[in-house]
Scaffold this active site. Structure first.
Site, PDB file in Angstrom:
ATOM      1  N   ALA A   1      21.012  -3.092   6.941  1.00  0.00           N
ATOM      2  CA  ALA A   1      19.914  -4.022   6.620  1.00  0.00           C
ATOM      3  C   ALA A   1      19.868  -4.302   5.119  1.00  0.00           C
ATOM      4  O   ALA A   1      19.729  -5.453   4.686  1.00  0.00           O
ATOM      5  CB  ALA A   1      18.580  -3.445   7.093  1.00  0.00           C
ATOM      6  N   LYS A   2      20.006  -3.252   4.305  1.00  0.00           N
ATOM      7  CA  LYS A   2      19.881  -3.440   2.857  1.00  0.00           C
ATOM      8  C   LYS A   2      21.103  -4.191   2.284  1.00  0.00           C
ATOM      9  O   LYS A   2      20.963  -4.975   1.339  1.00  0.00           O
ATOM     10  CB  LYS A   2      19.689  -2.088   2.165  1.00  0.00           C
ATOM     11  CG  LYS A   2      18.360  -1.394   2.517  1.00  0.00           C
ATOM     12  CD  LYS A   2      17.141  -2.207   2.107  1.00  0.00           C
ATOM     13  CE  LYS A   2      15.845  -1.421   2.231  1.00  0.00           C
ATOM     14  NZ  LYS A   2      14.661  -2.209   1.860  1.00  0.00           N
TER      15      LYS A   2
ATOM     16  N   ILE B   1      13.897   7.553  -5.094  1.00  0.00           N
ATOM     17  CA  ILE B   1      12.571   7.443  -5.703  1.00  0.00           C
ATOM     18  C   ILE B   1      11.623   8.336  -4.890  1.00  0.00           C
ATOM     19  O   ILE B   1      11.646   8.289  -3.647  1.00  0.00           O
ATOM     20  CB  ILE B   1      12.057   5.986  -5.647  1.00  0.00           C
ATOM     21  CG1 ILE B   1      13.118   4.999  -6.169  1.00  0.00           C
ATOM     22  CG2 ILE B   1      10.736   5.840  -6.387  1.00  0.00           C
ATOM     23  CD1 ILE B   1      13.481   5.104  -7.617  1.00  0.00           C
TER      24      ILE B   1
ATOM     25  N   TYR C   1      19.766   1.359   8.261  1.00  0.00           N
ATOM     26  CA  TYR C   1      19.150   1.088   6.956  1.00  0.00           C
ATOM     27  C   TYR C   1      20.174   0.486   5.983  1.00  0.00           C
ATOM     28  O   TYR C   1      19.901  -0.504   5.303  1.00  0.00           O
ATOM     29  CB  TYR C   1      18.586   2.410   6.417  1.00  0.00           C
ATOM     30  CG  TYR C   1      17.738   2.304   5.186  1.00  0.00           C
ATOM     31  CD1 TYR C   1      16.364   2.035   5.275  1.00  0.00           C
ATOM     32  CD2 TYR C   1      18.281   2.492   3.919  1.00  0.00           C
ATOM     33  CE1 TYR C   1      15.579   1.956   4.135  1.00  0.00           C
ATOM     34  CE2 TYR C   1      17.509   2.412   2.779  1.00  0.00           C
ATOM     35  CZ  TYR C   1      16.155   2.150   2.890  1.00  0.00           C
ATOM     36  OH  TYR C   1      15.386   2.069   1.758  1.00  0.00           O
TER      37      TYR C   1
ATOM     38  N   SER D   1       0.818  -1.215   0.000  1.00  0.00           N
ATOM     39  CA  SER D   1       0.000   0.000   0.000  1.00  0.00           C
ATOM     40  C   SER D   1       0.851   1.264   0.000  1.00  0.00           C
ATOM     41  O   SER D   1       0.340   2.362  -0.078  1.00  0.00           O
ATOM     42  CB  SER D   1      -0.911   0.014   1.229  1.00  0.00           C
ATOM     43  OG  SER D   1      -0.100  -0.036   2.399  1.00  0.00           O
TER      44      SER D   1
HETATM   45  P1  NAD Z   1       6.545   3.624   2.086  1.00  0.00           P
HETATM   46  O1  NAD Z   1       6.766   4.143   3.459  1.00  0.00           O
HETATM   47  O2  NAD Z   1       5.739   4.455   1.138  1.00  0.00           O
HETATM   48  O3  NAD Z   1       5.873   2.169   2.156  1.00  0.00           O
HETATM   49  C1  NAD Z   1       6.323   1.183   3.049  1.00  0.00           C
HETATM   50  C2  NAD Z   1       5.285   0.079   3.142  1.00  0.00           C
HETATM   51  O4  NAD Z   1       5.799  -0.912   4.034  1.00  0.00           O
HETATM   52  C3  NAD Z   1       3.927   0.521   3.699  1.00  0.00           C
HETATM   53  O5  NAD Z   1       2.891  -0.108   2.968  1.00  0.00           O
HETATM   54  C4  NAD Z   1       3.921  -0.029   5.130  1.00  0.00           C
HETATM   55  O6  NAD Z   1       2.627  -0.370   5.612  1.00  0.00           O
HETATM   56  C5  NAD Z   1       4.765  -1.288   4.949  1.00  0.00           C
HETATM   57  N1  NAD Z   1       5.342  -1.765   6.189  1.00  0.00           N
HETATM   58  C6  NAD Z   1       6.141  -1.094   7.068  1.00  0.00           C
HETATM   59  N2  NAD Z   1       6.439  -1.900   8.114  1.00  0.00           N
HETATM   60  C7  NAD Z   1       5.825  -3.078   7.886  1.00  0.00           C
HETATM   61  C8  NAD Z   1       5.754  -4.297   8.599  1.00  0.00           C
HETATM   62  N3  NAD Z   1       6.369  -4.482   9.762  1.00  0.00           N
HETATM   63  N4  NAD Z   1       5.017  -5.303   8.060  1.00  0.00           N
HETATM   64  C9  NAD Z   1       4.379  -5.158   6.878  1.00  0.00           C
HETATM   65  N5  NAD Z   1       4.400  -4.028   6.154  1.00  0.00           N
HETATM   66  C10 NAD Z   1       5.118  -2.996   6.672  1.00  0.00           C
HETATM   67  O7  NAD Z   1       8.007   3.323   1.497  1.00  0.00           O
HETATM   68  P2  NAD Z   1       8.532   3.196  -0.007  1.00  0.00           P
HETATM   69  O8  NAD Z   1       9.339   4.395  -0.305  1.00  0.00           O
HETATM   70  O9  NAD Z   1       7.424   2.820  -0.921  1.00  0.00           O
HETATM   71  O10 NAD Z   1       9.572   1.991   0.157  1.00  0.00           O
HETATM   72  C11 NAD Z   1       9.278   0.663  -0.269  1.00  0.00           C
HETATM   73  C12 NAD Z   1      10.564  -0.145  -0.256  1.00  0.00           C
HETATM   74  O11 NAD Z   1      11.521   0.450  -1.140  1.00  0.00           O
HETATM   75  C13 NAD Z   1      11.246  -0.221   1.110  1.00  0.00           C
HETATM   76  O12 NAD Z   1      11.801  -1.498   1.299  1.00  0.00           O
HETATM   77  C14 NAD Z   1      12.342   0.827   1.000  1.00  0.00           C
HETATM   78  O13 NAD Z   1      13.394   0.561   1.870  1.00  0.00           O
HETATM   79  C15 NAD Z   1      12.734   0.654  -0.461  1.00  0.00           C
HETATM   80  N6  NAD Z   1      13.425   1.812  -1.045  1.00  0.00           N
HETATM   81  C16 NAD Z   1      12.807   2.994  -1.205  1.00  0.00           C
HETATM   82  C17 NAD Z   1      13.490   4.050  -1.806  1.00  0.00           C
HETATM   83  C18 NAD Z   1      12.855   5.378  -2.051  1.00  0.00           C
HETATM   84  O14 NAD Z   1      13.561   6.272  -2.565  1.00  0.00           O
HETATM   85  N7  NAD Z   1      11.580   5.580  -1.730  1.00  0.00           N
HETATM   86  C19 NAD Z   1      14.820   3.884  -2.200  1.00  0.00           C
HETATM   87  C20 NAD Z   1      15.420   2.652  -2.013  1.00  0.00           C
HETATM   88  C21 NAD Z   1      14.710   1.613  -1.446  1.00  0.00           C
END
Ligand code: NAD
Length: 252
Positions: A158-159, A188, A155, A14
């Site tokens: 973990a990654k 992103i 972070y 979501s």
């Molecule tokens: P976001 O905060 O918009 O979404 C995170 C989602 O993870 C939410 O739906 C939330 O409900 C869910 N979540 C959090 N804790 C949870 C748990 N314990 N159990 C189940 N669901 C859980 O974040 P995003 O930017 O869409 O990031 C999504 C993924 O991409 C993440 O793994 C993030 O580390 C990775 N990422 C994002 C970026 C960026 O620039 N946005 C860059 C690199 C990596």
């Protein structure tokens, strides 16, 4: 229609990137299970969007840090759809702090969700995938797993471990017909990054060779590719979706 007949689970489906991944897989005709912790409303709005376009989607709530909840989620998916072909380990959080000030809870929470959550979900789908001798697991990692940024030790650690977990599980699960890959996004635009990216906008943009932030759909397209048979001979890889960020050593 590369994923017709397949069933996918997207954790954190979501959120910003998760939502785009769900829509991307559904556009290829996979039935998609949206899972998250927290807002049922957000998750149901993604499900409604898929269904409004004639696709199939369902919401199953699960906190990825709780192994029993993860096992229950997978059982519910099998009960409802009879199979699971694709797992996207996308759920993630950040709890940023400079290292000396980082509280134990900030460290632990990020490790629990971003690393242990990937392990629990992967473990839960191995059996149903192995029984069909087929499956694709895609872990959402990050450029920060390889290139550090201050105040992100939890972070980054973990990654980086997710990348190692991806390679190790790819080797171990290949014999069951299961491929495991990671997608490492750069910067992103989502709720998670908006504040930091606004604060450092010009400096960050100057470090991206393609000169722009990424969109969630850029990540979603890479995920749909790795989930499909077009990637049938690809496993254990980390695919960077970064606009080239982190490649150059000197000024651009
Ligand atoms: P976001 O905060 O918009 O979404 C995170 C989602 O993870 C939410 O739906 C939330 O409900 C869910 N979540 C959090 N804790 C949870 C748990 N314990 N159990 C189940 N669901 C859980 O974040 P995003 O930017 O869409 O990031 C999504 C993924 O991409 C993440 O793994 C993030 O580390 C990775 N990422 C994002 C970026 C960026 O620039 N946005 C860059 C690199 C990596």
């Amino acid at each position: 229609m590369k994923l017709a007949g397949r069933v996918a689970i997207v954790t954190g489906g979501s959120g910003g990137i998760g939502r785009a991944i769900v829509l991307g897989l559904a556009a290829e005709k996979a039935a998609v299970v949206v899972s998250n912790r927290g807002s049922r409303e957000d998750a149901e709005s993604v499900v409604d969007e898929v269904c409004a376009c004639g696709g199939t989607a369902a919401y199953v709530s699960a906190d990825v840090t709780r192994p029993a909840a993860v096992e229950k989620m997978v059982s519910e998916v099998i009960e409802r759809f009879g199979r699971v072909d694709i797992l996207v380990n996308n759920a993630g959080i950040s709890r940023d702090s400079l290292l000396p000030l980082m509280r134990t809870a900030q460290w632990q929470e990020v490790i629990d969700v971003n690393l242990s959550g990937v392990f629990y979900c992967t473990r839960a789908v191995v059996r149903p995938m192995a029984l069909r001798r087929s499956g694709a697991i895609i872990n959402i990692s990050s450029i920060l797993g390889e290139r550090p940024w201050r105040a992100h030790v939890n972070y980054s650690a973990a990654k980086a471990a997710v990348n190692a977990l991806t390679r190790a599980s790819a080797v171990e699960l290949a014999r069951f017909g299961i491929r495991v890959n990671a997608v490492a996004p750069g910067f992103i635009l989502t709720k998670m990054t908006r504040t930091a990216l606004e604060k450092f906008r010009d400096r960050v943009l100057a470090s991206i060779p393609l000169g722009d932030f990424g969109q969630p759909e850029d990540v979603a397209k890479a995920v749909a590719f790795l989930a499909s048979d077009d990637a049938r001979y690809i496993t254990g890889e980390v695919l960077h979706v970064t606009g080239g960020a982190g490649i150059a050593v000197g000024p651009l």
